[in-house]
Design an enzyme around this catalytic site. Structure first.
Site, mmCIF file in Angstrom:
data_model
loop_
_atom_site.group_PDB
_atom_site.id
_atom_site.type_symbol
_atom_site.label_atom_id
_atom_site.label_comp_id
_atom_site.label_asym_id
_atom_site.label_seq_id
_atom_site.Cartn_x
_atom_site.Cartn_y
_atom_site.Cartn_z
ATOM 1 C CB SER A 193 6.962 4.226 16.097
ATOM 2 O OG SER A 193 6.630 3.155 14.555
ATOM 3 C CE1 TYR A 253 8.044 8.379 12.903
ATOM 4 C CE2 TYR A 253 8.026 6.218 12.472
ATOM 5 C CZ TYR A 253 7.294 7.077 13.301
ATOM 6 O OH TYR A 253 6.222 6.971 14.098
#
Length: 239
Positions: free
Chosen positions: A81, A94
């Site tokens: 990500s 996260y």
């Protein structure tokens, strides 16, 4: 397969090897997320994120590497990500898993390079996938802490989420872009693949510029820490 269970991962890989004889490519794509305050998220809840986003990837590596080493070839692509290189508020647990995934990808590539195995990461921006729809199940689970922060913080969190949703709509983000990036990486010749590939039209792939800017410093750091000796070890393995 259930990537949170060792036996499930091993069985899936074993079955694949029995059918096809070898593995060319592994794409670690499974992921979950949660949005909210770090303090309001229990350790147990964070462990759920780590089990999928990081330890699940480790399980997959450990299951496929013996075969790839035996065949002296293989490609492992980790769907990471942009939050693996840049951190923001409200997504910290996260982001911790994705920073860890970047560390895994960067470090292990030195360990397996001499066996003809490449490992790279793809860093997408926000896309309209089911990961967002399921985020509530993995977000803050300590409502008393959320309440203690007051309404101003809740408003800020809602604004953050609204901005993200708005940008996804504005840029018409399509997850096919990520799939295309994976396909291009697979098609490239061995030894020519970039270590990190960003997919984020929202930022004009600014994460790529940031990631690339660190590469010269990494090379110097490895040299000063004795990385040349490691390279020599890789050469001897290839011979």
């Amino acid at each position: 397969m259930d990537i949170t269970r060792d036996e499930s991962v091993q069985q899936a890989v074993t079955s694949t090897l029995e059918k096809y004889g070898h593995l060319d490519v592994l794409v670690n794509n499974a992921g979950i997320t949660g949005f909210g305050l770090l303090e309001a998220t229990s350790i147990a809840q964070m462990k759920n994120l780590f089990e999928v986003n990081l330890f699940g990837v480790v399980r997959a590596y450990q299951a496929v590497l013996p075969s790839m080493r035996a065949h002296k070839s293989g490609l492992i692509i980790n769907i990471s990500s942009g939050f693996g290189v840049v951190a923001t508020p409200f997504v910290v647990p996260y982001q911790m898993t994705k920073f860890g995934l970047e560390a895994l990808t960067e470090g292990i590539r030195h360990e397996v390079k001499g066996y003809g195995i490449e490992t790279v990461s793809v860093l997408p921006g926000p896309f309209p996938t089911e990961i967002g729809a399921k985020a509530a199940s993995y977000g803050p689970d300590r409502p008393e802490v959320v309440a203690a922060y007051g309404p101003a913080m809740q408003t800020a969190l809602e604004q953050f989420g609204g901005i993200m949703e708005g940008k996804i709509t504005e840029y018409r983000m399509d997850a096919q872009e990520v799939a295309d990036a994976v396909s291009r990486l697979i098609a490239m010749k061995d030894g020519t693949r970039p270590f990190q590939t960003t997919v984020n039209r929202m930022t004009a792939d600014l994460e790529q510029e940031y990631a690339d800017s660190k590469n010269p410093f990494k090379t110097i750091w490895m040299e000063r820490m004795g990385g040349v000796r490691i390279d020599q070890c890789w050469v001897s393995l290839k011979r």
